[in-house]
Enzyme design. Structure first.
Site, mmCIF file in Angstrom:
data_model
loop_
_atom_site.group_PDB
_atom_site.id
_atom_site.type_symbol
_atom_site.label_atom_id
_atom_site.label_comp_id
_atom_site.label_asym_id
_atom_site.label_seq_id
_atom_site.Cartn_x
_atom_site.Cartn_y
_atom_site.Cartn_z
ATOM 1 N N GLY A 15 53.311 25.534 19.326
ATOM 2 C CA GLY A 15 54.116 24.342 19.553
ATOM 3 C C GLY A 15 53.501 23.028 19.104
ATOM 4 O O GLY A 15 53.791 21.983 19.670
ATOM 5 N N ASN A 17 54.215 21.562 16.323
ATOM 6 C CA ASN A 17 55.351 20.784 15.788
ATOM 7 C C ASN A 17 56.184 20.202 16.924
ATOM 8 O O ASN A 17 56.652 19.073 16.838
ATOM 9 C CB ASN A 17 56.208 21.657 14.869
ATOM 10 C CG ASN A 17 55.625 21.746 13.473
ATOM 11 O OD1 ASN A 17 55.645 20.788 12.718
ATOM 12 N ND2 ASN A 17 55.064 22.904 13.144
ATOM 13 N N ILE A 96 65.243 35.854 14.070
ATOM 14 C CA ILE A 96 66.325 35.630 13.099
ATOM 15 C C ILE A 96 67.587 35.249 13.875
ATOM 16 O O ILE A 96 67.916 35.868 14.892
ATOM 17 C CB ILE A 96 66.601 36.932 12.291
ATOM 18 C CG1 ILE A 96 65.324 37.406 11.587
ATOM 19 C CG2 ILE A 96 67.761 36.740 11.325
ATOM 20 C CD1 ILE A 96 64.900 36.621 10.377
ATOM 21 N N LEU A 97 68.288 34.244 13.402
ATOM 22 C CA LEU A 97 69.529 33.835 14.054
ATOM 23 C C LEU A 97 70.722 34.346 13.236
ATOM 24 O O LEU A 97 70.725 34.243 12.010
ATOM 25 C CB LEU A 97 69.590 32.315 14.176
ATOM 26 C CG LEU A 97 68.521 31.696 15.096
ATOM 27 C CD1 LEU A 97 68.539 30.182 14.993
ATOM 28 C CD2 LEU A 97 68.729 32.138 16.545
ATOM 29 N N ASN A 111 65.217 23.337 10.258
ATOM 30 C CA ASN A 111 64.023 24.177 10.359
ATOM 31 C C ASN A 111 62.902 23.552 9.531
ATOM 32 O O ASN A 111 63.165 22.894 8.536
ATOM 33 C CB ASN A 111 64.353 25.580 9.817
ATOM 34 C CG ASN A 111 63.170 26.510 9.874
ATOM 35 O OD1 ASN A 111 62.487 26.617 10.896
ATOM 36 N ND2 ASN A 111 62.893 27.195 8.768
ATOM 37 N N HIS A 113 59.665 24.483 7.188
ATOM 38 C CA HIS A 113 59.042 25.591 6.459
ATOM 39 C C HIS A 113 57.781 25.061 5.767
ATOM 40 O O HIS A 113 57.832 24.015 5.123
ATOM 41 C CB HIS A 113 60.015 26.172 5.434
ATOM 42 C CG HIS A 113 59.436 27.341 4.709
ATOM 43 N ND1 HIS A 113 59.313 28.596 5.281
ATOM 44 C CD2 HIS A 113 58.867 27.430 3.477
ATOM 45 C CE1 HIS A 113 58.715 29.406 4.424
ATOM 46 N NE2 HIS A 113 58.441 28.734 3.329
ATOM 47 N N GLU A 151 73.212 30.669 6.522
ATOM 48 C CA GLU A 151 73.058 32.121 6.649
ATOM 49 C C GLU A 151 71.989 32.690 5.719
ATOM 50 O O GLU A 151 71.582 33.836 5.865
ATOM 51 C CB GLU A 151 74.424 32.833 6.477
ATOM 52 C CG GLU A 151 75.070 32.740 5.111
ATOM 53 C CD GLU A 151 75.591 31.342 4.739
ATOM 54 O OE1 GLU A 151 75.596 30.441 5.603
ATOM 55 O OE2 GLU A 151 75.935 31.158 3.560
ATOM 56 N N ASP A 154 65.850 30.175 4.758
ATOM 57 C CA ASP A 154 65.283 29.001 4.075
ATOM 58 C C ASP A 154 66.192 28.489 2.958
ATOM 59 O O ASP A 154 65.727 27.850 2.005
ATOM 60 C CB ASP A 154 63.876 29.299 3.501
ATOM 61 C CG ASP A 154 62.887 29.682 4.592
ATOM 62 O OD1 ASP A 154 62.987 29.144 5.707
ATOM 63 O OD2 ASP A 154 62.020 30.536 4.327
HETATM 64 C C1 GRF Z 1 54.352 26.106 11.386
HETATM 65 O O1 GRF Z 1 53.488 26.338 10.331
HETATM 66 C C2 GRF Z 1 55.755 26.159 10.875
HETATM 67 O O2 GRF Z 1 55.930 25.622 9.603
HETATM 68 C C3 GRF Z 1 55.982 27.621 10.859
HETATM 69 O O3 GRF Z 1 55.351 28.095 12.037
HETATM 70 C C4 GRF Z 1 54.313 27.235 12.396
HETATM 71 C C5 GRF Z 1 54.565 26.775 13.797
HETATM 72 O O4 GRF Z 1 53.464 26.217 14.404
HETATM 73 N N1 GRF Z 1 57.367 27.949 10.694
HETATM 74 P P1 GRF Z 1 53.595 25.524 15.823
HETATM 75 O O5 GRF Z 1 54.115 26.536 16.826
HETATM 76 O O6 GRF Z 1 54.530 24.344 15.688
HETATM 77 O O7 GRF Z 1 52.202 25.075 16.170
#
Ligand code: GRF
Length: 205
Positions: A15, A17, A96-97, A111, A113, A151, A154
């Site tokens: 977490g 992010n 996956i959603l 999202n 990436h 759908e 990415d």
């Molecule tokens: C990040 O690298 C994000 O881009 C990827 O998963 C990681 C998540 O890290 N999809 P965190 O849980 O936010 O620390």
């Protein structure tokens, strides 16, 4: 100030992010949004702890308790709807959603990436695999992308990107951390505000 957009962040892991969003929210950088719920599909994800520390309602909804993926998603939709969620940020959410879930919040799910889409993305490109592939190819620049979720994995429209240098002695782990610090934690809160502002303005009309 117009009415704030109630949004959720969906997570599976550490977490960091999510933390960047919590910090940006506390610093007044997401004035058009209100972080109303954190949902994890992993019971002991540290992201849940971060949410609770910040006083944000947080729930774990894991596949375990459900007969199939559909029932698991139905419960997520039920809880998100019950919390009045209008917009969703996927921040390291690894489940996956389905198309049905995505349609429920059409152009209202984003999202992050960890590469410059369309490089190193799509099915199978997650976590360290993305950075391993970038290093194996020998690219000199990578980065992160925030995009709408549709759908195609990415495959949705790109909202923000930020480039990050690759150095000769990089390992996947070093590159992952640099991309998080220099790109992901910067553009995800920014994109969250951009989308909340757009949604709030559309509501006023
Ligand atoms: C990040 O690298 C994000 O881009 C990827 O998963 C990681 C998540 O890290 N999809 P965190 O849980 O936010 O620390």
């Amino acid at each position: 100030m117009s009415e704030k957009i109630r949004y959720a962040v969906m997570v599976s892991g550490g977490g960091t992010n999510l933390q960047a969003i919590i910090d940006a929210q506390a610093a007044g950088k997401i004035p058009h949004g209100e972080l109303a719920l954190v949902v994890s599909n992993v019971e002991d994800a540290y992201a849940l702890e971060r949410a609770r520390k910040a006083g944000i309602p947080a729930v774990a909804i894991t596949k375990k308790g459900f007969t199939d993926h559909e029932a698991f998603e139905e419960e997520m939709i039920r809880q998100l709807d019950a919390a009045g969620i209008e917009f969703i940020v996927l921040a390291g959410f690894l489940a996956i959603l389905s198309e049905e879930f995505v349609k429920h919040w059409e152009r209202r799910i984003i999202n992050i990436h960890p590469s410059l889409i369309p490089s190193f993305c799509g099915a199978g490109f997650y976590g360290l695999k993305v950075h391993e592939a970038a290093l194996a190819k020998g690219v000199k620049i990578s980065g992160a992308t925030v995009h709408f979720v549709n759908e195609i994995p990415d495959g949705g429209e790109i909202i923000l990107q930020k480039a990050v240098r690759i150095y000769p002695k990089d390992t996947p782990e070093k590159l992952q951390l640099r991309i998080m610090k220099q790109a992901e934690w910067v553009i995800l809160p920014k994109a969250t505000e951009i989308c909340c502002r757009e949604l709030a303005e559309a509501k006023k009309k």
